[in-house]
Design a protein around this motif. Structure first.
Motif, PDB file in Angstrom:
ATOM      1  N   PRO A 233       0.813  -1.221   0.000  1.00 51.96           N
ATOM      2  CA  PRO A 233       0.000   0.000   0.000  1.00 51.96           C
ATOM      3  C   PRO A 233       0.848   1.274   0.000  1.00 51.96           C
ATOM      4  O   PRO A 233       1.896   1.329   0.641  1.00 51.96           O
ATOM      5  CB  PRO A 233      -0.801  -0.110   1.310  1.00 51.96           C
ATOM      6  CG  PRO A 233      -0.088  -1.099   2.140  1.00 51.96           C
ATOM      7  CD  PRO A 233       0.684  -2.000   1.226  1.00 51.96           C
ATOM      8  N   ALA A 234       0.382   2.258  -0.761  1.00 53.57           N
ATOM      9  CA  ALA A 234       1.042   3.572  -0.744  1.00 53.57           C
ATOM     10  C   ALA A 234       0.528   4.338   0.467  1.00 53.57           C
ATOM     11  O   ALA A 234      -0.666   4.347   0.735  1.00 53.57           O
ATOM     12  CB  ALA A 234       0.710   4.321  -2.026  1.00 53.57           C
ATOM     13  N   LYS A 235       1.429   4.937   1.217  1.00 52.01           N
ATOM     14  CA  LYS A 235       1.048   5.616   2.460  1.00 52.01           C
ATOM     15  C   LYS A 235       1.457   7.084   2.324  1.00 52.01           C
ATOM     16  O   LYS A 235       2.650   7.391   2.369  1.00 52.01           O
ATOM     17  CB  LYS A 235       1.830   4.946   3.595  1.00 52.01           C
ATOM     18  CG  LYS A 235       1.247   5.104   4.967  1.00 52.01           C
ATOM     19  CD  LYS A 235       1.820   4.003   5.847  1.00 52.01           C
ATOM     20  CE  LYS A 235       2.547   4.509   7.045  1.00 52.01           C
ATOM     21  NZ  LYS A 235       3.244   3.483   7.813  1.00 52.01           N
ATOM     22  N   SER A 236       0.480   7.964   2.107  1.00 48.61           N
ATOM     23  CA  SER A 236       0.886   9.353   1.860  1.00 48.61           C
ATOM     24  C   SER A 236       1.259  10.054   3.154  1.00 48.61           C
ATOM     25  O   SER A 236       0.713   9.760   4.227  1.00 48.61           O
ATOM     26  CB  SER A 236      -0.211  10.121   1.119  1.00 48.61           C
ATOM     27  OG  SER A 236      -1.243  10.457   1.977  1.00 48.61           O
ATOM     28  N   SER A 237       2.213  10.962   3.054  1.00 48.76           N
ATOM     29  CA  SER A 237       2.687  11.712   4.212  1.00 48.76           C
ATOM     30  C   SER A 237       3.339  12.975   3.662  1.00 48.76           C
ATOM     31  O   SER A 237       3.504  13.106   2.443  1.00 48.76           O
ATOM     32  CB  SER A 237       3.720  10.889   4.981  1.00 48.76           C
ATOM     33  OG  SER A 237       4.919  10.847   4.245  1.00 48.76           O
ATOM     34  N   LEU A 239       6.180  13.560   3.389  1.00 51.68           N
ATOM     35  CA  LEU A 239       7.381  13.177   2.646  1.00 51.68           C
ATOM     36  C   LEU A 239       7.114  12.997   1.145  1.00 51.68           C
ATOM     37  O   LEU A 239       8.042  13.045   0.347  1.00 51.68           O
ATOM     38  CB  LEU A 239       7.950  11.873   3.209  1.00 51.68           C
ATOM     39  CG  LEU A 239       8.616  12.019   4.571  1.00 51.68           C
ATOM     40  CD1 LEU A 239       8.864  10.660   5.172  1.00 51.68           C
ATOM     41  CD2 LEU A 239       9.930  12.787   4.420  1.00 51.68           C
ATOM     42  N   CYS A 240       5.850  12.790   0.770  1.00 52.18           N
ATOM     43  CA  CYS A 240       5.529  12.621  -0.657  1.00 52.18           C
ATOM     44  C   CYS A 240       6.027  13.824  -1.456  1.00 52.18           C
ATOM     45  O   CYS A 240       6.448  13.689  -2.593  1.00 52.18           O
ATOM     46  CB  CYS A 240       4.020  12.504  -0.882  1.00 52.18           C
ATOM     47  SG  CYS A 240       3.275  11.070  -0.132  1.00 52.18           S
ATOM     48  N   ALA A 241       5.955  15.018  -0.831  1.00 52.44           N
ATOM     49  CA  ALA A 241       6.355  16.227  -1.542  1.00 52.44           C
ATOM     50  C   ALA A 241       7.865  16.282  -1.751  1.00 52.44           C
ATOM     51  O   ALA A 241       8.354  17.045  -2.563  1.00 52.44           O
ATOM     52  CB  ALA A 241       5.909  17.450  -0.746  1.00 52.44           C
ATOM     53  N   PRO A 244      10.179  12.929  -6.318  1.00 52.39           N
ATOM     54  CA  PRO A 244       9.409  13.071  -7.558  1.00 52.39           C
ATOM     55  C   PRO A 244       8.683  11.797  -7.966  1.00 52.39           C
ATOM     56  O   PRO A 244       8.137  11.705  -9.039  1.00 52.39           O
ATOM     57  CB  PRO A 244      10.509  13.406  -8.578  1.00 52.39           C
ATOM     58  CG  PRO A 244      11.762  12.855  -8.002  1.00 52.39           C
ATOM     59  CD  PRO A 244      11.596  12.701  -6.538  1.00 52.39           C
ATOM     60  N   TYR A 245       8.675  10.847  -7.062  1.00 54.55           N
ATOM     61  CA  TYR A 245       8.083   9.568  -7.390  1.00 54.55           C
ATOM     62  C   TYR A 245       6.567   9.649  -7.504  1.00 54.55           C
ATOM     63  O   TYR A 245       5.919   8.781  -8.074  1.00 54.55           O
ATOM     64  CB  TYR A 245       8.499   8.567  -6.297  1.00 54.55           C
ATOM     65  CG  TYR A 245       7.997   7.177  -6.531  1.00 54.55           C
ATOM     66  CD1 TYR A 245       7.386   6.467  -5.518  1.00 54.55           C
ATOM     67  CD2 TYR A 245       8.130   6.592  -7.765  1.00 54.55           C
ATOM     68  CE1 TYR A 245       6.919   5.195  -5.735  1.00 54.55           C
ATOM     69  CE2 TYR A 245       7.662   5.326  -7.993  1.00 54.55           C
ATOM     70  CZ  TYR A 245       7.056   4.635  -6.981  1.00 54.55           C
ATOM     71  OH  TYR A 245       6.580   3.383  -7.188  1.00 54.55           O
ATOM     72  N   ASN A 246       6.006  10.741  -6.998  1.00 52.12           N
ATOM     73  CA  ASN A 246       4.541  10.794  -6.944  1.00 52.12           C
ATOM     74  C   ASN A 246       3.858  10.689  -8.316  1.00 52.12           C
ATOM     75  O   ASN A 246       2.695  10.359  -8.398  1.00 52.12           O
ATOM     76  CB  ASN A 246       4.052  12.009  -6.157  1.00 52.12           C
ATOM     77  CG  ASN A 246       4.832  13.231  -6.466  1.00 52.12           C
ATOM     78  OD1 ASN A 246       5.304  13.374  -7.595  1.00 52.12           O
ATOM     79  ND2 ASN A 246       5.006  14.104  -5.489  1.00 52.12           N
ATOM     80  N   MET A 251      -0.983   6.776  -5.330  1.00 51.42           N
ATOM     81  CA  MET A 251      -1.637   7.787  -4.510  1.00 51.42           C
ATOM     82  C   MET A 251      -1.828   9.096  -5.281  1.00 51.42           C
ATOM     83  O   MET A 251      -2.723   9.867  -5.011  1.00 51.42           O
ATOM     84  CB  MET A 251      -0.789   8.014  -3.247  1.00 51.42           C
ATOM     85  CG  MET A 251      -1.439   8.834  -2.171  1.00 51.42           C
ATOM     86  SD  MET A 251      -2.938   8.081  -1.540  1.00 51.42           S
ATOM     87  CE  MET A 251      -2.298   6.833  -0.438  1.00 51.42           C
ATOM     88  N   TRP A 252      -0.950   9.351  -6.248  1.00 54.42           N
ATOM     89  CA  TRP A 252      -0.958  10.647  -6.928  1.00 54.42           C
ATOM     90  C   TRP A 252      -1.095  10.552  -8.442  1.00 54.42           C
ATOM     91  O   TRP A 252      -1.350  11.557  -9.113  1.00 54.42           O
ATOM     92  CB  TRP A 252       0.347  11.400  -6.604  1.00 54.42           C
ATOM     93  CG  TRP A 252       0.543  11.623  -5.145  1.00 54.42           C
ATOM     94  CD1 TRP A 252       1.323  10.884  -4.299  1.00 54.42           C
ATOM     95  CD2 TRP A 252      -0.089  12.617  -4.330  1.00 54.42           C
ATOM     96  NE1 TRP A 252       1.227  11.361  -3.023  1.00 54.42           N
ATOM     97  CE2 TRP A 252       0.371  12.433  -3.012  1.00 54.42           C
ATOM     98  CE3 TRP A 252      -0.985  13.656  -4.591  1.00 54.42           C
ATOM     99  CZ2 TRP A 252      -0.039  13.232  -1.955  1.00 54.42           C
ATOM    100  CZ3 TRP A 252      -1.397  14.460  -3.537  1.00 54.42           C
ATOM    101  CH2 TRP A 252      -0.933  14.236  -2.243  1.00 54.42           C
ATOM    102  N   SER A 253      -0.893   9.359  -9.023  1.00 55.26           N
ATOM    103  CA  SER A 253      -0.728   9.268 -10.477  1.00 55.26           C
ATOM    104  C   SER A 253      -1.950   9.752 -11.254  1.00 55.26           C
ATOM    105  O   SER A 253      -1.822  10.212 -12.383  1.00 55.26           O
ATOM    106  CB  SER A 253      -0.385   7.836 -10.876  1.00 55.26           C
ATOM    107  OG  SER A 253      -1.375   6.968 -10.402  1.00 55.26           O
TER     108      SER A 253
HETATM  109  S1  SF4 Z   1       4.573   9.622  -3.187  1.00 52.72           S
HETATM  110 FE1  SF4 Z   1       6.101   8.170  -2.348  1.00 52.72          FE
HETATM  111  S2  SF4 Z   1       5.900   8.259  -0.112  1.00 52.72           S
HETATM  112 FE2  SF4 Z   1       4.063   9.228  -1.026  1.00 52.72          FE
HETATM  113  S3  SF4 Z   1       2.555   7.567  -1.118  1.00 52.72           S
HETATM  114 FE3  SF4 Z   1       3.614   7.595  -3.082  1.00 52.72          FE
HETATM  115  S4  SF4 Z   1       5.314   6.147  -2.908  1.00 52.72           S
HETATM  116 FE4  SF4 Z   1       4.579   6.597  -0.828  1.00 52.72          FE
END
Ligand code: SF4
Length: 395
Positions: A233-237, A239-241, A244-246, A251-253
């Motif tokens: 599971p993706a866990k947003s926090s 740290l997402c900011a 650049p993986y978002n 969670m963000w795509s």
């Molecule tokens: S952007 Fe990174 S830290 Fe945030 S939910 Fe997605 S994989 Fe996890």
């Protein structure tokens, strides 16, 4: 399993990120904070190398400048002002540190010292290996050994952070694995905060280290469970900011989908459902039945398409998977009775048991897992926030 502290930390932060980086071995583009941290670490390492004399402050700064230029080659900054400010910040940290810590005042046993600390899982007899790199180890005049980790973070945490710090405990285990004769010596663990010129000092007893091993075992078992179920599971926090993986994270795509692709029928239905869902929720006027139908459409769409979050003009919804560990309560009773904790959940239910679980000694957590754990129960729901998000807000 072979695992480092940074991999464990990534797993705790976000299992999806852990899978992407640690298991699938993908590399994330470097952030500006990482570029600063790495070049400062490299310059500190250089400061303590004698060939034949220790370097002067100018030589340390020159070394840092070269490393900084290499490290920022592919890093994006807001503007030149930000780039220059971060570069100067590194020089300031190094200059202050150099003046306060002349290299010739220390007896250094190791710089950027790699370690491997094997330990046995009593449940499976498997040998796990903790690995890592310790910034510096010194021998002090009173025969104490000091394990030092440099931090370039802007925030200096409370003492409690050092006392509970898993990284330092793992480094202690790493130093003992490399030099077993330190087992009877006094070892102090230091976090050195370069932005502030401050240190936080702590230590661990041998009981603390045993507890650390048990904690890590609990984490390794949890990771193994995720591997078995291929469940990340993706866990947003906040740290997402920071990375650049978002753009490719579920969670963000959704926010970054190409706008020109034709909206398929499912998506149209999902978007309509989302508008209606948010409208109904905010107006407190929906019937529960329709909400359940909309949830089913949204959850079905998100699950099929692999999105953890769905964004609309009125807000967004997040698919929230809540796992609950189901225990055999009778067997749990005897484990908890043994440490006088049964009273706390006398009207035993799973929620209460789950609530007190993190506060139990890891020995008891392991016993509960081994003797009373039955299965995981996953429930799905949607969390809603009324806020429109544009991709530009995230950059
Ligand atoms: S952007 Fe990174 S830290 Fe945030 S939910 Fe997605 S994989 Fe996890």
């Amino acid at each position: 399993m072979r695992i480092s502290y940074s991999s464990l930390e990534q797993f705790l932060r976000c299992p999806y990120l852990f899978k992407y980086i640690v298991l699938d071995k993908n590399k994330l583009p470097k952030t500006k904070e990482a570029a600063l941290g790495t070049s400062v670490h490299e310059a500190l390492n250089f400061q303590f190398k004698k060939s034949p004399l220790f370097p002067t402050l100018d030589e340390v700064i020159n070394f840092y400048n070269k490393r900084w230029e290499e490290r920022i080659a592919k890093v994006e900054f807001k503007d030149d002002y930000e780039k220059d400010a971060m570069h100067q910040n590194g020089i300031l940290m190094l200059s202050r540190f150099y003046k306060k810590n002349p290299a010739w005042n220390f007896t250094i046993l190791g710089l950027e010292m790699r370690f491997e600390a094997p330990f046995i899982d009593p449940e499976t007899n498997e040998t796990h290996t903790l690995s890592g790199i310790i910034d510096r180890i010194d021998k002090l005049d009173d025969n104490t050994y000091e394990i030092i980790d440099y931090k370039t973070a802007r925030r200096m945490p409370a003492q409690d952070h050092a006392d509970k710090n898993l990284q330092l405990a793992i480094y202690h285990l790493g130093a003992l694995a490399r030099w077993p004769h330190l087992r009877d010596k006094k070892i102090r663990l230091t976090l050195q905060f370069l932005q502030h010129g401050e240190t936080l000092v702590t230590s661990r007893t041998s009981e603390d280290l045993e507890e650390t091993k048990r904690r890590i075992l609990v984490m390794i078992h949890t990771i193994e469970e995720h591997i078995k179920n291929n469940d990340w599971p993706a866990k947003s926090s906040p740290l997402c900011a920071m990375h650049p993986y978002n753009k490719i994270c579920p969670m963000w795509s959704y926010l970054y989908q190409k706008k020109d692709i034709s909206v398929d029928i499912d998506e149209k239905a999902a978007k309509d459902a989302l508008s209606e869902y948010i409208g109904i929720k905010s107006a407190h006027a929906a019937s529960n039945e329709r909400m359940m139908e909309l949830q089913a459409i949204l959850l079905g769409f998100m699950k099929n398409k692999g999105f953890s979050r769905l964004f609309g003009n009125e807000g967004y919804v997040t698919r929230n998977l809540r796992e609950q560990d189901i225990y055999d309560v009778e067997k749990a009773k005897s484990a908890l009775d043994a440490i006088g904790k049964w009273e706390e959940i006398l009207t035993a239910d799973h929620k209460k048991l789950e609530k007190i679980l993190p506060s139990l000694p890891s020995q008891t957590q392991i016993r509960l897992h081994e003797e009373a754990f039955l299965r995981k129960k996953t429930t799905e729901s949607l969390l809603m926030r009324r806020k429109k998000i544009d991709p530009e807000d995230l950059e």
